[in-house]
Design a protein around this motif. Structure first.
Motif, PDB file in Angstrom:
ATOM      1  N   GLY A 135      -8.583  -4.740  -0.901  1.00 34.89           N
ATOM      2  CA  GLY A 135      -7.852  -3.490  -0.683  1.00 34.89           C
ATOM      3  C   GLY A 135      -8.758  -2.379  -0.196  1.00 34.89           C
ATOM      4  O   GLY A 135      -9.973  -2.399  -0.393  1.00 34.89           O
ATOM      5  N   GLU A 140      -3.895   0.645  -2.887  1.00 35.58           N
ATOM      6  CA  GLU A 140      -4.090  -0.802  -2.748  1.00 35.58           C
ATOM      7  C   GLU A 140      -5.007  -1.334  -3.846  1.00 35.58           C
ATOM      8  O   GLU A 140      -4.725  -2.375  -4.450  1.00 35.58           O
ATOM      9  CB  GLU A 140      -4.667  -1.112  -1.371  1.00 35.58           C
ATOM     10  CG  GLU A 140      -3.698  -0.869  -0.225  1.00 35.58           C
ATOM     11  CD  GLU A 140      -4.334  -1.039   1.141  1.00 35.58           C
ATOM     12  OE1 GLU A 140      -3.593  -1.045   2.135  1.00 35.58           O
ATOM     13  OE2 GLU A 140      -5.585  -1.173   1.212  1.00 35.58           O
ATOM     14  N   TYR A 170      -4.384  -9.203  -1.022  1.00 40.06           N
ATOM     15  CA  TYR A 170      -5.650  -8.499  -0.773  1.00 40.06           C
ATOM     16  C   TYR A 170      -6.867  -9.404  -0.946  1.00 40.06           C
ATOM     17  O   TYR A 170      -7.647  -9.245  -1.891  1.00 40.06           O
ATOM     18  CB  TYR A 170      -5.756  -7.303  -1.722  1.00 40.06           C
ATOM     19  CG  TYR A 170      -4.661  -6.296  -1.556  1.00 40.06           C
ATOM     20  CD1 TYR A 170      -4.525  -5.570  -0.375  1.00 40.06           C
ATOM     21  CD2 TYR A 170      -3.744  -6.071  -2.574  1.00 40.06           C
ATOM     22  CE1 TYR A 170      -3.507  -4.646  -0.212  1.00 40.06           C
ATOM     23  CE2 TYR A 170      -2.726  -5.142  -2.432  1.00 40.06           C
ATOM     24  CZ  TYR A 170      -2.610  -4.439  -1.245  1.00 40.06           C
ATOM     25  OH  TYR A 170      -1.613  -3.520  -1.100  1.00 40.06           O
ATOM     26  N   GLY A 186       0.805  -1.206   0.000  1.00 40.45           N
ATOM     27  CA  GLY A 186       0.000   0.000   0.000  1.00 40.45           C
ATOM     28  C   GLY A 186       0.841   1.259   0.000  1.00 40.45           C
ATOM     29  O   GLY A 186       0.440   2.300  -0.518  1.00 40.45           O
TER      30      GLY A 186
END
Length: 501
Positions: free
Chosen positions: A136, A141, A132, A43
């Motif tokens: 996300g 993300e 993820y 991220g």
């Protein structure tokens, strides 16, 4: 100069493509970081995770060879173009076996290059997807996940065309035909047992369904606030426009004409078609107005003679420019370009051009389309807005909307042929424009196969090598690659009986 067609067992061992047990497709790298730490790092700095994919797509020697026709995605695409009738060779050299349509057997290097290019890309994408499982949270993300899904979907798009016989004789999708392995992670919602079971030859229908799922999800995620970096390196990344472009290609493949038209239209918004001057810029700069996606080469990433421009540019000092094997335009295709079309100036005529500096650029029908920066840092262009115009126009024409297709085509043709004012176009009109506009950019093989067409190089006035004046019909086995032998040996779910003819 004849290049080796085969990939030896010693080379396979050196490249790590033959394992001592387990599954050949089990290429997922393991990480020492805890899952939470990996997610946090992704991220914060998604470039770290994506750069591995972009680098792989331009990797030299990815199949484990040191031959100069193995340089990632563009080598796959160029090999496909060499199988058509649109490119003619002037001598026997690298890519000659592709030109002869004799590079598809289980132990040939091209098979390993094609298979390895896309399954490695899938493996690298899965590393990101696995971070993820919940999709996300931040734009970064979601952007990272969306790009990984786009790469995975694109890879299946290519694999199903290269390694499956996905059309029946009538040109319809053969949904029950044997497809290719599907590679998942637990973030996809499957158990380890289910993931293992997908490594056999899934049906064409199943592979295409996963391709669509990945690409539509990518479009959604990349529309939730992600903005790719600015500058030259920014075009390395996939944003929503590129994901829509990949989705448009997919819809064209599966004959979803309405979907293709809408996705292509959405994809090209914000881009400007290159004008007459732009057509002469060498197609080597990702910052050009119509470039949607590509790779910004630098001194650290260029691969000199083992590169796309070495083989396609008659101007650059590579194999084509030096005249070892200049890849020129098919004479019949050249004759179909109107004299007032700016694109005709991108190729020599039948008399050649003695004023050009390089040997290759002096030859009859030689391309002047692709340029040279003088230091081998010419960028690779993967997607242009011109292609999106052509997809939308073809999709409309296939629905019988010739007038609407012509209106779309005018956006492109106004910058190609002064005075072009055709009121209606059909599918063949658009396909001809695709061959002219996208010559050498990696679409020829895939267009022939999806349109259920063959080739005819044996016509009066042909400029193809005498030994390669082939007539190869649609549905011929030469349009489908065999599965690499080590995949059959190492994958318990694929046997010799599962091999393509």
């Amino acid at each position: 100069m004849k290049t080796l067609k085969y990939l030896s067992i010693s080379v396979l061992l050196a490249a790590g493509l033959v394992s001592c047990g387990g599954d050949y497709l089990d290429t997922e790298d393991r990480t020492a970081l805890e899952p939470d730490a990996v997610a946090e790092a992704a991220g914060r700095q998604p470039d770290i995770f994506l750069n591995g994919i972009w680098s792989w797509l331009v990797e030299f020697g990815g199949a484990g060879s040191t031959d100069h026709d193995d340089f990632g995605l563009m080598s796959v695409l160029l090999a496909g173009d060499c199988m058509t009738e649109d490119i003619a060779f002037t001598a026997s050299h690298y890519f000659i076996y592709d030109y002869e349509l004799d590079n598809r057997m289980w132990n040939y290097r091209r098979v390993y290059i094609n298979w390895g290019t896309f399954y490695t890309a899938i493996s690298k994408a899965n590393e990101i997807i696995n971070i993820y499982p919940d999709g996300g949270e931040t734009p970064n993300e979601k952007g990272l996940l969306g790009q990984a899904l786009a790469i995975r979907g694109m890879s299946y798009y290519y694999l199903v065309q290269l390694f499956t016989h996905y059309l029946d004789e009538a040109g319809n999708i053969a949904e029950d035909a044997p497809g290719v392995p599907l590679m998942y992670t637990q973030a996809d919602g499957y158990t380890l047992e289910e993931i293992a079971a997908f490594k056999g030859r899934n049906t064409v229908k199943d592979v295409l369904a996963q391709c669509e799922k990945d690409l539509t999800r990518a479009v959604e995620l990349l529309g939730e606030g992600y903005v790719r970096p600015e500058g030259e390196n920014g075009k390395n990344y996939i944003d929503q426009s590129v994901a829509n472009g990949l989705l448009a290609r997919y819809y064209l493949l599966v004959q979803n004409w309405d979907g293709a038209a809408k996705a292509a239209n959405a994809a090209r918004q914000g881009y400007t078609q290159r004008d007459a001057a732009g057509l002469k810029d060498g197609f080597m700069d990702v910052l050009a107005s119509d470039v949607m996606w590509g790779f910004n080469h630098t001194a650290d990433t260029e691969t000199t003679l083992a590169s796309y421009f070495s083989h396609i540019s008659a101007i650059a000092p590579g194999y084509s420019g030096a005249g070892y094997c200049t890849k020129v335009m098919d004479a019949r295709l050249y004759s179909q370009i109107p004299d007032n079309d700016y694109r005709k100036q991108l190729f020599n005529g039948p008399e050649g051009n003695a004023t050009q500096k390089s040997v290759g650029a002096q030859m009859p029908y030689a391309p002047l389309k692709f340029g040279d920066k003088g230091d081998w840092t010419m960028d690779y262009i993967y997607m242009r807005a011109a292609e999106m115009v052509l997809i939308e126009a073809e999709a409309l024409a296939r629905q019988g909307k010739g007038a609407d297709a012509a209106k779309v085509m005018k956006e492109l043709m106004a910058n190609r042929q002064p005075g072009w004012n055709v009121t209606s176009v059909d599918v063949e009109d658009v396909l001809l424009q695709r061959r002219i506009e996208l010559w050498g950019e990696g679409f020829g093989f895939f267009d022939l196969k999806r349109c259920n067409k063959g080739i005819d190089r044996n016509y009066d006035g042909t400029n193809h090598l005498e030994s390669c004046r082939k007539v190869v019909p649609a549905q011929d086995v030469r349009w489908t690659y065999q599965i690499p032998q080590n995949e059959i040996q190492e994958n318990d779910l694929i046997s010799e009986e599962d091999q393509n003819p």
